[in-house]
Design a protein around this motif. Structure first.
Motif, PDB file in Angstrom:
ATOM      1  N   CYS A 252       0.833  -1.329  -0.027  1.00 57.67           N
ATOM      2  CA  CYS A 252       0.111  -0.158   0.057  1.00 57.67           C
ATOM      3  C   CYS A 252       0.892   1.334   0.270  1.00 57.67           C
ATOM      4  N   HIS A 259       0.102  -6.309   1.602  1.00 59.53           N
ATOM      5  CA  HIS A 259      -1.126  -6.804   2.226  1.00 59.53           C
ATOM      6  C   HIS A 259      -1.476  -8.087   1.256  1.00 59.53           C
ATOM      7  N   CYS A 314      -0.405  -1.684   9.977  1.00 55.23           N
ATOM      8  CA  CYS A 314      -0.061  -0.947   9.152  1.00 55.23           C
ATOM      9  C   CYS A 314      -0.345   0.597   9.171  1.00 55.23           C
ATOM     10  N   CYS A 316      -1.333   2.448   6.765  1.00 53.48           N
ATOM     11  CA  CYS A 316      -2.631   2.900   6.144  1.00 53.48           C
ATOM     12  C   CYS A 316      -3.618   2.687   6.944  1.00 53.48           C
TER      13      CYS A 316
HETATM   14 ZN   LIG Z   1      -1.078  -0.819   4.421  1.00 53.79          ZN
END
Ligand SMILES: [Zn+2]
Length: 438
Positions: A252, A259, A314, A316
């Motif tokens: 990402c 992922h 993560c 993100c």
């Molecule tokens: Zn991520």
């Protein structure tokens, strides 16, 4: 930072009632799919009927019970691939034959139904949304001539995204591919790391894409950095293999690891020596189980790749696991005559960081208890060979293992051009430090 698009995609499969995606939901879904996979494989494939004798899907009480099941290896696939088949030949829409690199000398064969390939197209559609969007033109520097090949499935995925895939295949001539990138007004590209580096260094900023996805081999940080500097682009990496259905996981915007398509794959990390699961966050061999594959499910397939799950979530914001970039493969790390280990990934970080390097090949030869490390390097047309070779030596000497072996007199280093007449064909998909000592 943008949440990985794989999150919403996974949620649609795992939470069909519109619930929020959570780790618990994913685990419960994976357990149910694992039970179905075990029963499907046992009922239909002679290989698993034998291998999983005494095991039933219902008997699995939690995902941790997966660790009690036996592994499947690449050698199992080579020996008798037909024994894995769970559907009739007429339902197989694609057979991939992989070149031999194992102990038995037979090629591996992997079978897919149309539905299996559909899952991969769907993954490519949503995975590519990480870097591309509607209207983008994406150059595909992967094999794509055959229906059902990785390039062909990627084209279909991009089409669903509203982007246009431009098939090209592996790079043979940097200038010609740069011409195509300009003529086709390419926004993003997907390719093999060292081939893409060659394009960036040959073009010197020409035809710069805004997004690059690297696949098929380990991605040195030095290489991603060189691409970002040359093109000012975003660089993402993908991890997958034919046995996974080509696609596996994609980075990402955080850029710290992949992922996975967790609705289709259950991934574990195990100690390669004992086969036991490693503690959370520790490195080991990547093992995966397919959860939706019909033609040829694979249960606890040992990849030979080494990585680890990152213990923290993560940046993100995804609940999907994050696996660190794969840097090495089992059996590809060399032990030097004077002790210490060296791999192609170590050499890549040093050598590819040197401007003017297009590609190189590395080998270890033995001479009376000493190692001779040979680095055959292709350079850009505008690079000064003597300066560049000197810079490569300096970069290699900065690696602690090489520095101490040289001081101890157990390692000699040769850096130079490839032998006459062998200037092409260096850019193989998988980079390995060749061991010619035994
Ligand atoms: Zn991520």
């Amino acid at each position: 930072m943008r949440l990985t698009p794989l999150e919403a995609w996974t949620c649609r499969t795992v939470c069909p009632g519109g619930e929020r995606l959570s780790r618990e939901r994913i685990d419960a879904y994976q357990l149910e799919m694992l039970r179905q996979t075990v029963d499907w494989a046992k009922e239909r494939s002679p290989f698993y009927r034998e291998r999983l004798a005494g095991v039933s899907g219902r008997g699995l009480r939690g995902l941790q019970d997966l660790t009690a099941l036996p592994f499947t290896t690449a050698d199992d696939l080579r020996r008798r691939p037909q024994r894995f088949l769970c559907v009739s030949q007429s339902e197989v829409s694609r057979v991939v034959t992989l070149p031999t690199s194992g102990t038995t000398g037979d090629p591996k064969r992997v079978f897919f139904t149309a539905a299996d390939q559909e899952r991969t197209i769907d993954f490519f559609h949503h995975g590519m949304a990480t870097l591309a969007g509607p209207g983008d033109r994406v150059l595909i520097l992967l094999p794509g001539e055959l229906p059902g090949s990785v390039g062909d499935l990627l084209m279909k995925g991009l089409d669903r995204l509203g982007a246009t895939g431009v098939p090209h295949g592996p790079v043979r001539d940097f200038h010609r591919t740069l011409d195509v990138m300009e003529a086709e007004r390419i926004d993003c590209l997907v390719g093999v790391p060292v081939q893409v580096l060659g394009l960036a260094r040959t073009g010197r900023g020409r035809a710069a894409p805004v997004g690059v996805l690297l696949s098929t081999d380990h991605v040195p940080e030095a290489l991603s950095g060189a691409l970002r500097r040359a093109w000012g682009c975003r660089v993402y990496t993908h991890y997958g293999m034919t046995e996974m259905g080509f696609g596996g996981g994609v980075e990402c915007e955080a850029g710290i690891g992949y992922h996975f398509r967790e609705a289709d794959l259950c991934v574990e990390i195990v100690d390669p020596a004992t086969g036991n699961p490693v503690p959370e966050g520790e490195a080991g061999e990547v093992v995966f189980t397919t959860l939706t594959r019909r033609a040829m499910p694979l249960i606890r397939y040992r990849t030979g790749d080494v990585s680890r799950f990152l213990p923290d979530s993560c940046p993100c914001g995804s609940v999907l696991k994050t696996m660190e970039r794969v840097r090495s493969r089992l059996g590809h790390v060399r032990i030097l005559a004077g002790g210490g280990t060296l791999s192609m990934a170590d050499l890549d970080e040093a050598v590819l960081a040197v401007d003017g390097v297009l590609d190189f090949r590395a080998s270890l030869a033995g001479e009376r208890g000493r190692d001779r490390l040979r680095i055959e390097t292709r350079l850009t047309a505008d690079a000064c060979p003597s300066d560049t070779f000197a810079a490569i030596k300096e970069a290699l000497h900065a690696l602690p293992v090489i520095n101490s072996a040289r001081r101890a007199g157990t390692l000699a280093l040769d850096v130079g051009p490839p032998p006459e007449g062998q200037t092409s064909g260096m850019e193989g998909a998988k980079r390995v430090l060749a061991d010619l000592r035994f």
